[in-house]
Design a protein around this motif. Structure first.
Motif, PDB file in Angstrom:
ATOM      1  N   UNK A  71       0.871  -1.151  -0.031  1.00  0.00           N
ATOM      2  CA  UNK A  71      -0.129  -0.238  -0.066  1.00  0.00           C
ATOM      3  C   UNK A  71       0.968   1.261  -0.086  1.00  0.00           C
ATOM      4  N   UNK A  72       1.925   1.160   0.734  1.00  0.00           N
ATOM      5  CA  UNK A  72       3.016   2.353   0.757  1.00  0.00           C
ATOM      6  C   UNK A  72       3.564   2.415  -0.884  1.00  0.00           C
ATOM      7  N   UNK A  73       4.208   1.404  -1.256  1.00  0.00           N
ATOM      8  CA  UNK A  73       5.022   1.598  -2.316  1.00  0.00           C
ATOM      9  C   UNK A  73       3.934   1.920  -3.600  1.00  0.00           C
ATOM     10  N   UNK A  74       2.603   1.581  -3.448  1.00  0.00           N
ATOM     11  CA  UNK A  74       1.849   1.966  -4.579  1.00  0.00           C
ATOM     12  C   UNK A  74       1.107   3.261  -4.629  1.00  0.00           C
ATOM     13  N   UNK A  75       0.852   3.903  -3.303  1.00  0.00           N
ATOM     14  CA  UNK A  75       0.360   5.187  -3.004  1.00  0.00           C
ATOM     15  C   UNK A  75       1.469   6.222  -3.346  1.00  0.00           C
ATOM     16  N   UNK A  76       2.687   5.789  -2.802  1.00  0.00           N
ATOM     17  CA  UNK A  76       3.914   6.700  -3.558  1.00  0.00           C
ATOM     18  C   UNK A  76       3.994   6.770  -4.978  1.00  0.00           C
ATOM     19  N   UNK A 118      -6.401   4.511   1.798  1.00  0.00           N
ATOM     20  CA  UNK A 118      -5.632   5.469   2.590  1.00  0.00           C
ATOM     21  C   UNK A 118      -5.542   6.599   1.559  1.00  0.00           C
ATOM     22  N   UNK A 119      -5.777   6.709   0.334  1.00  0.00           N
ATOM     23  CA  UNK A 119      -5.624   7.784  -0.767  1.00  0.00           C
ATOM     24  C   UNK A 119      -6.809   8.836  -0.267  1.00  0.00           C
ATOM     25  N   UNK A 120      -8.078   8.007  -0.051  1.00  0.00           N
ATOM     26  CA  UNK A 120      -9.299   8.625   0.106  1.00  0.00           C
ATOM     27  C   UNK A 120      -9.226   9.628   1.455  1.00  0.00           C
ATOM     28  N   UNK A 121      -8.882   8.871   2.276  1.00  0.00           N
ATOM     29  CA  UNK A 121      -8.502   9.486   3.869  1.00  0.00           C
ATOM     30  C   UNK A 121      -7.559  10.598   3.851  1.00  0.00           C
ATOM     31  N   UNK A 122      -6.420  10.279   3.247  1.00  0.00           N
ATOM     32  CA  UNK A 122      -5.217  11.179   2.955  1.00  0.00           C
ATOM     33  C   UNK A 122      -5.499  12.672   2.173  1.00  0.00           C
ATOM     34  N   UNK A 168      -4.384  20.199   0.430  1.00  0.00           N
ATOM     35  CA  UNK A 168      -3.445  21.141  -0.414  1.00  0.00           C
ATOM     36  C   UNK A 168      -2.280  20.078  -0.713  1.00  0.00           C
ATOM     37  N   UNK A 169      -2.450  18.963  -0.786  1.00  0.00           N
ATOM     38  CA  UNK A 169      -1.309  18.011  -0.990  1.00  0.00           C
ATOM     39  C   UNK A 169      -0.971  18.334  -2.480  1.00  0.00           C
ATOM     40  N   UNK A 180       2.049  14.334   2.292  1.00  0.00           N
ATOM     41  CA  UNK A 180       1.202  13.202   2.273  1.00  0.00           C
ATOM     42  C   UNK A 180       2.023  12.173   3.136  1.00  0.00           C
ATOM     43  N   UNK A 181       3.531  12.214   3.022  1.00  0.00           N
ATOM     44  CA  UNK A 181       4.187  11.290   3.631  1.00  0.00           C
ATOM     45  C   UNK A 181       4.076  11.397   5.298  1.00  0.00           C
ATOM     46  N   UNK A 182       4.011  12.609   5.654  1.00  0.00           N
ATOM     47  CA  UNK A 182       3.942  12.960   7.065  1.00  0.00           C
ATOM     48  C   UNK A 182       2.754  12.469   7.686  1.00  0.00           C
TER      49      UNK A 182
END
Length: 490
Positions: A286-291, A419-423, A429-430, A442-444
């Motif tokens: 999930x982390x590699x793909x959202x990045x 995660x993307x929806x919630x982020x 302003x990402x 986003x990373x934070x």
């Protein structure tokens, strides 16, 4: 010292030795001399013998019985050590050692067969690996489902029935979206030209830096199959270079940065404990793909990347940032999973999931694997496999015994959608930051809500705590339909 303290001290050494073994694996895939394969196999087998002895040490059972955890963290550590202890105790030491030796040798045999386009050189070794993995699965399953026993190593609590149902729910919308896209007249322009290796690698480092990679605790190297390796204070990334396709290098680097950032973002108090690593491969993916995708392939970041590529390569043939965004996200019927567009990626995983289930169950023999792969690929993608390196030899996973690993890639995409929806709701302003080549906001958010917890929670609980919603494929599919309907003017 209490029983829990004794348990923790013993586990600390086990975790450190495991990290040493992982570093040997990194070395084998990056800089080890090719002639050292047999020696490395014996080295890894020796370390695995020591690790297996530690993981089945009778004192672990005594400490676990006597341990009195005082808080949530200690309770979870005890639970995870017990899980590993009971699992390892089911595996004979001979089998654990032989698996380490054979899969180390198999990796080199696969790489040579891939380079020579010679599956016949690899299949006998794959037969040996599969036999050992089926033996391991039988020991773990204790009369239950063999594939579920292997899957549980990578995604605790998941079953093939659940994943099959998830894929059945995803497939119709993915196929329909692909057909709509391929049925349009609009075709984003491809990127052509010659892109020198050193320039690609410099730009890949720039991209990894934009996504917060900590170079004081990592490094980037080349590998046949990109991967990340390590934890705590040392997590390394790799990429690969095709001089006609810079996206291969750049997005592999961003993808692996996501993996490493997860490991480096875990609470430092969890180092050398079972909490000090990603909780599952689905969570990791999930982390590699959202990045890579939701942030890295979004319009904001590709606008920034377009300028950096133009500068790095003294101009590229696509001079409009919007056109470049479409090029980065082209949907084409390609062979390679790691280079696939977002729409078709999960279809690649579904193919592998079905084939490896059949291999483990015995419904498919290794000698029939090439034919089965090619027939299924033609059916699913409408294209005939042109050569083995584009087919059954493209992935290293089966060579190193990772049966049950592939479905976690699709789970990672589903988790990333949630995660993307919630982020995006939490960081409105990402995109403004991504347009400046700064993924920090986003990373934070990901570090605070997910990464820092390491193995503290089970995978689904971790995602649901981060997002405040149940895990579902819907956010991912909604995101894909909205994004690609816009690009392809559907």
């Amino acid at each position: 010292m209490s029983a829990f303290d004794d348990l923790l001290a013993f586990q600390r050494q086990t975790e450190a030795l495991s990290a040493v073994a992982e570093r040997l694996g990194w070395d084998q895939e990056t800089v080890m001399p090719r002639g050292a394969t047999e020696q490395r196999a014996e080295e890894l087998a020796a370390i695995e013998a020591v690790l297996h002895e530690r993981r089945t040490d009778p004192r672990l059972g005594e400490w676990l019985d006597a341990a009195r955890p005082q808080n949530e963290v200690e309770e979870r550590i005890t639970q995870l050590v017990a899980r590993d202890f009971h699992r390892a105790s089911k595996i004979p030491a001979r089998l654990a050692t032989e698996l380490a030796r054979v899969t180390s040798l198999s990796q080199g045999i696969w790489a040579d067969a891939r380079a020579k386009e010679a599956p016949e050189d690899f299949l006998p070794t794959l037969h040996d690996v599969l036999a050992l993995k089926r033996e391991e699965a039988a020991a773990l399953a204790e009369g239950g489902d063999l594939y579920d026993a292997l899957l549980n190593d990578y995604e605790p609590g998941a079953t093939q029935a659940e994943i099959s149902a998830l894929f059945d729910a995803m497939r119709p919308r993915l196929v329909a979206l692909r057909e709509d896209i391929l049925g349009t007249e609009f075709r984003p322009k491809g990127l052509t030209g010659d892109f020198p290796q050193e320039t690609q690698l410099r730009l890949a480092r720039t991209c990894a830096t934009a996504f917060g990679y900590d170079w004081s605790r990592g490094r980037m190297d080349l590998a046949v199959h990109p991967f990340s390796s390590g934890r705590w204070q040392d997590s390394r990334i790799t990429t690969r270079v095709v001089e006609t396709d810079p996206f291969n290098c750049l997005y592999s680097a961003i993808h692996e940065t996501g993996h490493s950032s997860y490991e480096l973002g875990i609470d430092e108090d969890y180092a050398f404990t079972p909490l000090g690593r990603g909780v599952s491969m689905g969570a990791h993916e999930s982390q590699s793909r959202i990045y890579e995708n939701q942030m890295g392939r979004g319009r904001a970041f590709t606008g920034w990347l377009h300028q950096r590529m133009t500068d790095a390569f003294d101009g590229i043939e696509i001079d409009n940032p919007d056109d470049f965004y479409a090029t980065v996200n082209r949907v084409t019927p390609g062979y390679i999973r790691t280079e696939s567009d977002e729409v078709q990626y999960n279809l690649h995983i579904m193919l592998r999931f079905d084939l490896e289930r059949d291999l483990v169950s015995g419904r498919l023999g290794v000698e029939d694997l090439v034919e089965a792969w090619n027939a299924r690929f033609l059916k699913d993608f409408g294209v005939a496999v042109d050569r083995p390196a584009h087919g059954v030899l493209q992935d290293v996973h089966w060579a190193v015994g990772l049966f049950g690993y592939f479905p976690t890639y699709a789970l990672g995409n589903v988790y990333a959608g949630c995660l993307n929806t919630a982020m995006r709701e939490a960081v409105p302003d990402l995109d403004a930051s991504l347009a400046r080549g700064d993924a920090a906001p986003g990373i934070e958010w990901l570090r605070e809500n997910m990464q820092r917890h390491g193995g503290l929670y089970e995978p689904r609980e971790l995602i649901e705590r981060a997002t405040g919603a149940s895990v579902s494929e819907k956010p991912l599919l909604d995101y894909l339909e909205a994004k690609f309907s816009d690009i392809y003017r559907l």
